[in-house]
Design a protein around this motif. Structure first.
Motif, PDB file in Angstrom:
ATOM      1  N   LEU A  15       0.231   2.209  -3.252  1.00 33.88           N
ATOM      2  CA  LEU A  15       0.177   1.557  -1.947  1.00 33.88           C
ATOM      3  C   LEU A  15       1.450   1.771  -1.129  1.00 33.88           C
ATOM      4  O   LEU A  15       1.387   2.163   0.041  1.00 33.88           O
ATOM      5  N   ALA A  16       2.620   1.539  -1.704  1.00 35.25           N
ATOM      6  CA  ALA A  16       3.870   1.684  -0.954  1.00 35.25           C
ATOM      7  C   ALA A  16       4.085   3.124  -0.497  1.00 35.25           C
ATOM      8  O   ALA A  16       4.476   3.376   0.646  1.00 35.25           O
ATOM      9  N   ASP A  18       1.742   5.411  -0.059  1.00 34.18           N
ATOM     10  CA  ASP A  18       0.718   5.721   0.941  1.00 34.18           C
ATOM     11  C   ASP A  18       1.104   5.164   2.308  1.00 34.18           C
ATOM     12  O   ASP A  18       0.967   5.832   3.332  1.00 34.18           O
ATOM     13  N   ARG A  19       1.616   3.935   2.319  1.00 37.42           N
ATOM     14  CA  ARG A  19       2.043   3.331   3.593  1.00 37.42           C
ATOM     15  C   ARG A  19       3.230   4.089   4.190  1.00 37.42           C
ATOM     16  O   ARG A  19       3.282   4.317   5.397  1.00 37.42           O
ATOM     17  N   ALA A  22       1.902   7.343   5.673  1.00 34.64           N
ATOM     18  CA  ALA A  22       1.161   7.109   6.916  1.00 34.64           C
ATOM     19  C   ALA A  22       2.120   6.767   8.060  1.00 34.64           C
ATOM     20  O   ALA A  22       1.977   7.270   9.180  1.00 34.64           O
ATOM     21  N   GLU A  23       3.104   5.937   7.763  1.00 33.89           N
ATOM     22  CA  GLU A  23       4.090   5.558   8.776  1.00 33.89           C
ATOM     23  C   GLU A  23       4.895   6.779   9.225  1.00 33.89           C
ATOM     24  O   GLU A  23       5.159   6.966  10.410  1.00 33.89           O
ATOM     25  N   ARG A  72      11.469   6.554   5.290  1.00 26.60           N
ATOM     26  CA  ARG A  72      11.098   5.223   5.785  1.00 26.60           C
ATOM     27  C   ARG A  72      12.337   4.404   6.129  1.00 26.60           C
ATOM     28  O   ARG A  72      12.416   3.787   7.167  1.00 26.60           O
ATOM     29  N   TRP A 104      10.634   3.417   9.741  1.00 24.52           N
ATOM     30  CA  TRP A 104      10.434   1.970   9.768  1.00 24.52           C
ATOM     31  C   TRP A 104      10.818   1.469  11.150  1.00 24.52           C
ATOM     32  O   TRP A 104      11.920   1.722  11.646  1.00 24.52           O
TER      33      TRP A 104
END
Length: 115
Positions: A15-16, A18-19, A22-23, A72, A104
């Motif tokens: 999850l982390a 993948d996020r 995507a970001e 990020r 971020w």
């Protein structure tokens, strides 16, 4: 290029990462940047030069294949406790004409470059 180094969560484990990917892709698209490559590493090793993925980042930078590395946040390069390693790597990239940008939002909107 986009560099992803994110801690794995227990559910779901990607999850982390993948996020972060995507970001990073959204960040690049919004700024008209083309991602030549997405490089990933497992989270945990503080020294970037001991990570296979980061060594690929260096290889691409040294060859002139990339001009921007998107991460990020700064801890993706090296954790805060090892900030000197992060600064060493950012300086190395800058010496090779490569900018570091953070995807971020709180860092991205401020320019996102670490010095």
């Amino acid at each position: 290029m986009l560099y992803v180094c994110a801690e794995r969560s227990k559910l779901p484990p990607t999850l982390a990462a993948d996020r972060a990917e995507a970001e990073g892709r959204a960040f690049a698209e919004a700024r008209g940047l083309t991602l030549a490559e997405v490089v990933t590493d497992l989270y945990g090793e503080p020294d970037p030069c001991r990570r296979k993925g980061w060594m690929r980042v260096r290889e691409l930078a040294e060859s002139g294949a990339v001009g921007v590395v998107i991460v990020r946040w700064p801890a993706c390069i090296a954790p805060d406790a090892s900030h000197e390693l992060r600064h060493r790597e950012i300086r190395w990239l800058q010496d090779h004409g490569v900018l570091v940008r953070y995807s971020w939002e709180p860092l991205a909107s401020g320019g996102g470059e670490d010095t």
